[in-house]
Scaffold this active site. Structure first.
Site, PDB file in Angstrom:
ATOM      1  N   HIS A 119      -1.349  11.678   0.189  1.00 35.81           N
ATOM      2  CA  HIS A 119      -0.903  10.292   0.362  1.00 35.81           C
ATOM      3  C   HIS A 119       0.177  10.203   1.437  1.00 35.81           C
ATOM      4  CE1 HIS A 119      -2.181   6.616  -1.540  1.00 35.81           C
ATOM      5  NE2 HIS A 119      -0.955   6.125  -1.486  1.00 35.81           N
ATOM      6  N   LYS A 149     -10.421   1.739  -3.992  1.00 39.10           N
ATOM      7  CA  LYS A 149      -9.557   1.263  -5.061  1.00 39.10           C
ATOM      8  C   LYS A 149      -9.797  -0.217  -5.313  1.00 39.10           C
ATOM      9  CE  LYS A 149      -4.735   1.274  -6.592  1.00 39.10           C
ATOM     10  NZ  LYS A 149      -3.337   1.615  -6.222  1.00 39.10           N
ATOM     11  N   ARG A 173      -7.475   7.101   1.158  1.00 38.40           N
ATOM     12  CA  ARG A 173      -6.909   7.773  -0.012  1.00 38.40           C
ATOM     13  C   ARG A 173      -7.705   9.048  -0.268  1.00 38.40           C
ATOM     14  NH1 ARG A 173      -7.459   2.290  -1.149  1.00 38.40           N
ATOM     15  NH2 ARG A 173      -5.521   1.163  -1.620  1.00 38.40           N
ATOM     16  N   HIS A 223      -5.255  -2.837   1.254  1.00 37.22           N
ATOM     17  CA  HIS A 223      -4.246  -3.414   0.362  1.00 37.22           C
ATOM     18  C   HIS A 223      -4.618  -4.841  -0.008  1.00 37.22           C
ATOM     19  CE1 HIS A 223      -0.751  -0.555   1.672  1.00 37.22           C
ATOM     20  NE2 HIS A 223      -1.535  -0.023   0.758  1.00 37.22           N
ATOM     21  N   TYR A 232       6.098  -0.479   4.600  1.00 35.89           N
ATOM     22  CA  TYR A 232       6.191   0.491   5.692  1.00 35.89           C
ATOM     23  C   TYR A 232       7.183   0.058   6.766  1.00 35.89           C
ATOM     24  CZ  TYR A 232       2.176   2.624   3.472  1.00 35.89           C
ATOM     25  OH  TYR A 232       1.353   3.231   2.563  1.00 35.89           O
ATOM     26  N   ARG A 279      -1.517   9.390   4.567  1.00 33.33           N
ATOM     27  CA  ARG A 279      -1.872   7.959   4.586  1.00 33.33           C
ATOM     28  C   ARG A 279      -0.647   7.107   4.924  1.00 33.33           C
ATOM     29  NH1 ARG A 279      -5.212   3.806   2.203  1.00 33.33           N
ATOM     30  NH2 ARG A 279      -4.036   2.345   0.898  1.00 33.33           N
TER      31      ARG A 279
END
Length: 292
Positions: A235, A164, A139, A261, A270, A238
């Protein structure tokens, strides 16, 4: 939070203390306070004496003003903290309701577009930063706080410190990316633009790291220069990293770990944009050809 003490009401100070106790991020604290201030202005009296019907009318006003679903949901989360944690008035949000947020597919670049994007980059710093976004899937907020010591060339990984969700993880470091990072370090070191054990992407004063806003601005300008008319952001690089790995048949659980994640379903999104995978699927209609 830099608010003059004399301007802070006892309720606000109590809420700030509650947030500090739980070590909420400064950005989250500011958002929560902002949401409560909006409610106070609507009520024209202290939120401590609000009723469930007043909270319902507050949400109706937000909807009438065209406030986005994401903002409304964030406001409800802030008010939930105020009433349940600080005021200990439970069930106060019984007449408020979160709003379903439409899930949109992420914008993804094709391999050709990534090549065009990378080709027009002239500045070694931005080439290295964008290469990390596409080559490792970090990120933008994780990229700007990287330090030189986070690049582990022995194990061929990038250490992401407190990404994150305040989680550490390791990201992919490919040989080509490592070479680009070395090129950037050699260039910056020769010009005195980087400290030996400092930020990987410092500002001009060397003591601070580059801002996410600056990287995002240059990213958009680079996409424009490359003639890419999609809405390209940091992003997007990414998203492209994850999608191209999936199309290369990399296990989706590995991609989940690389992206950091928490839930597999987030990574599974995705699969909807991996068009190369879709093109390899044989439609059941085609199997009827022999029978028709």
């Amino acid at each position: 939070m830099n608010i003059p003490t004399e301007l802070i009401s006892p309720l606000r100070q109590r809420m700030i203390d509650d947030m500090k106790m739980r070590k909420l991020a400064v950005k989250t604290q500011r958002a929560y306070i902002c949401a409560v201030l909006k409610l106070a202005r609507f009520l024209n009296h202290s939120p401590a004496t609000a009723t469930t019907e007043e909270l319902r009318q507050f949400q109706l006003q937000l909807v009438g003003q065209g406030v986005s679903a994401i903002t409304i949901n964030a406001t409800i989360t802030a008010l939930k903290f105020l009433f349940e944690v600080t005021l200990q008035r439970y069930n106060m949000l019984s007449k408020m309701s979160t709003i379903a947020v439409p899930r949109r597919l992420p914008e993804v670049l094709s391999i050709d577009e990534v090549v065009r994007f990378m080709t027009v980059i002239k500045e070694p710093k931005y080439r290295a930063a964008f290469s990390i976004a596409y080559g490792s899937g970090l990120r933008v907020g994780e990229i700007v706080v990287l330090k030189i010591s986070d690049i582990d060339s022995q194990r061929m990984v990038i250490r992401v410190n407190q990404g994150k969700g305040y989680k550490d993880r390791y990201a992919l470091l490919s040989p080509l990316l490592l070479q680009q990072l070395r090129d950037w370090w050699s260039f910056a070191h020769a010009k005195g633009r980087i400290l030996h054990n400092g930020w990987l992407f410092p500002r001009a004063n060397l003591t601070d790291h580059i801002s996410t806003r600056q990287l995002s601005r240059v990213c958009k300008a680079t996409a424009d220069a490359a003639g890419i008319y999609k809405r390209v952001s940091m992003h997007t690089l990414r998203h492209s990293f994850a999608t191209h790995l999936l199309e290369a048949k990399v296990d989706i659980r590995v991609i989940q770990v690389l992206l950091g994640h928490k839930k597999l379903e987030t990574t599974a999104l995705y699969a909807h944009v991996a068009t190369q995978l879709l093109s390899e699927v044989r439609s059941p209609l085609d199997t009827l050809n022999q029978s028709i």
